[in-house]
Scaffold this active site. Structure first.
Site, short mmCIF file in Angstrom:
data_model
loop_
_atom_site.label_atom_id
_atom_site.label_comp_id
_atom_site.label_asym_id
_atom_site.label_seq_id
_atom_site.Cartn_x
_atom_site.Cartn_y
_atom_site.Cartn_z
N THR A 1 19.44 42.92 42.48
CA THR A 1 20.39 43.98 42.82
C THR A 1 19.80 45.04 43.73
O THR A 1 20.46 45.55 44.64
CB THR A 1 20.87 44.68 41.53
N CYS B 1 15.58 38.85 15.28
CA CYS B 1 15.48 40.31 15.21
C CYS B 1 14.58 40.79 16.34
O CYS B 1 13.53 40.20 16.60
CB CYS B 1 14.85 40.76 13.90
N ASP C 1 19.31 36.03 43.54
CA ASP C 1 19.72 36.71 42.31
C ASP C 1 18.82 36.07 41.24
O ASP C 1 18.70 34.85 41.17
CB ASP C 1 21.19 36.39 42.05
N1 ASP Z 1 21.91 39.63 38.81
C1 ASP Z 1 20.87 40.52 39.26
C2 ASP Z 1 19.54 39.79 39.23
O1 ASP Z 1 18.97 39.66 38.19
C3 ASP Z 1 20.83 41.74 38.41
C4 ASP Z 1 19.76 42.73 38.80
O2 ASP Z 1 19.05 42.60 39.76
O3 ASP Z 1 19.64 43.72 38.10
O4 ASP Z 1 19.08 39.37 40.25
#
Ligand code: ASP
Length: 358
Positions: A26, A291, A70
Site C-alpha cells: 500500500t 491464543c 501486493d
Molecule cells: N494489500 C496490501 C499488501 O499487503 C496491504 C498493505 O500494504 O498494507 O500489500
C-alpha cells in the site's frame, strides 16, 4: 539491477549507507482511476513525497524488486530473491530497510529472520496503511523512523539493533514475534509475547535488554526453504474426512496445528489415530496455540498429554507466521528427524520462549 542513490547529507559526506529495498504494498500504491483499485507504482515517485529525508545524514540506495507486488502475492521464491539481494549488498551497507505490504509482512520478517544467520546489521521491514500520497498517510513517519533505526549505533559505534524487525506506528518489533492484528487503524502490528524493541516518540527509546546481542560468528544467508507444509486451525466441528484428506497429501512433510488454549486438542479416537498414523509415516507436527498471548504447554491438560506422548512438537509461544516459516526453513535444511524436531522446539532467532516442561 537498477539502483537509485541519494545522499541525504549532500554536499557533506554521508555518515552511513542504507539499502532500501522496495517490494510493493500500500505504501507505494496509487489509485487506478479506471478500475478503482490500488496498484503499486514506481518508487522514484515516492521519494518526492518525503522531503524530510534530507535531514538524515546517510546515503540511501533504493533498489526495487523486479515485480512490485501486493504482499498477498508473497511467495517463498520472493523471500529467496530478497535474501540474495541482502546478501549481495550486505558488506557495503550499515543497515537495510524493506518496504513491504502489511498483509504478509510478519511472514516475510519471520522467514528472513531464519534465512539470515548471524545478522550483524539492522534489517527493518516497514510499510503503511495509507499510500504515501494520501494526506494522513502513515508512510512518511514509518519510513523516516525505520531509516533512523537502520543507522542507529551505540556511542561506541556498535550496531544497536542487529535483528530482522518490523517498525510500524512508532513501535519496533522483533520480526518473528510480530503479527498483523489490525487492518484499518494505524497500529497494525503487535507482539503479544515479547517486549517491543523500541518505541518512537520525541526520541526513539530502545529496550536494550530485549534486543539480541550482536553475533560474533560470520553472517550467512540460507536460501533453502521447503514449502511442503500445511497449517490446520482446529475448530469444534472439524470433520474426520477433512483431517484425513490433509494428512494424506502424498508429499506433505510438516504440519502446524493451531490448537486451543495451552495446546489442547480433541481426545476423540479419530483425531488421535489420524495424528498418530501421520507421525508414524514421518510427518513432523508442530503444535501452536490459537491464543495470541501465552504459550503451548503440552501435558498441562489431559487434552494435550496424548499429543506430547505421540511426538507432536510443542511450539511454545511461536506465532503462526514464525511457526510456518521456521518449519519451511528447517525442512529446507534437510536435518535428520530427531534433529529437526529438536530444532523446531528450541529458539533459533529469538522467536520463541522455552516453556518449562516442554
Ligand atoms: N494489500 C496490501 C499488501 O499487503 C496491504 C498493505 O500494504 O498494507 O500489500
Amino acid at each position: 539491477m537498477q539502483a537509485i542513490k541519494i545522499n541525504t547529507a549532500a554536499p557533506a559526506p554521508p555518515q552511513s549507507a542504507i539499502l532500501l529495498l522496495y517490494t510493493g504494498g500500500t505504501l507505494g500504491m496509487q489509485l487506478d482511476e479506471r478500475q478503482g483499485v490500488l496498484r503499486p507504482f514506481d518508487f522514484a515517485q515516492i521519494l518526492r513525497n518525503i522531503p524530510e529525508l534530507s535531514q538524515l545524514s546517510c546515503e540511501i540506495t533504493v533498489v526495487s524488486m523486479p515485480q512490485l507486488i501486493d504482499s498477498s502475492n508473497m511467495q517463498p521464491a520472493i523471500w529467496q530473491e530478497m535474501v540474495q539481494i541482502i546478501a549481495h549488498f550486505y558488506p557495503d551497507y550499515d543497515g537495510f530497510v524493506i518496504l513491504h505490504g502489511t498483509d504478509t509482512m510478519a511472514y516475510s520478517a519471520s522467514a528472513l529472520s531464519f534465512m539470515l544467520e548471524n545478522l550483524q546489521k539492522p534489517l527493518i521491514f516497514t510499510g503503511a496503511q495509507l499510500p504515501i500520497g494520501a494526506i494522513r498517510t502513515d508512510a512518511r513517519q514509518n519510513i523516516l523512523s525505520s531509516l533512523e533505526i537502520a543507522q542507529a549505533r551505540h556511542p561506541r559505534g556498535q550496531v544497536l539493533v542487529p535483528e530482522v524487525c518490523i517498525f510500524f506506528n512508532d513501535v519496533l518489533i522483533r520480526g518473528n514475534r510480530a503479527q498483523k492484528e489490525e487492518s484499518v487503524l494505524f497500529d497494525a502490528f503487535k507482539s503479544e509475547n515479547y517486549p517491543y524493541l523500541a518505541k518512537a516518540g520525541v526520541h526513539i527509546q530502545y529496550t536494550h535488554e530485549a534486543i539480541a546481542p550482536c553475533p560474533t560468528a560470520p553472517f550467512a544467508a540460507h536460501l533453502a526453504l521447503d514449502n511442503r507444509v500445511a497449517l490446520l486451525k482446529l475448530f469444534p466441528g472439524l470433520r474426520p474426512e477433512v483431517l484425513q484428506a490433509l494428512l494424506q497429501i502424498p508429499d506433505l512433510q510438516g504440519l502446524v496445528i493451531e490448537t486451543y488454549g495451552s495446546g489442547n486438542a480433541p481426545t476423540a479416537d479419530w483425531f488421535l489415530d489420524s495424528v498418530r498414523q501421520a507421525l508414524a509415516r514421518g510427518l513432523v507436527i508442530l503444535n501452536i496455540s490459537q491464543c495470541l498471548g501465552g504459550q503451548v504447554a503440552q501435558g498441562r491438560y489431559e487434552t494435550s498429554v496424548a499429543l506430547r506422548e505421540m511426538g507432536v512438537v510443542g511450539g511454545s509461544d511461536l506465532t503462526t507466521e514464525a511457526a510456518i516459516t521456521k518449519l519451511m526453513f528447517l525442512l529446507g535444511q534437510k536435518l535428520p528427524p530427531e534433529a529437526l524436531r529438536a530444532a523446531l522446539a528450541a529458539p533459533l532467532r529469538g522467536e520463541m520462549t522455552i516453556s518449562p516442561g516442554e
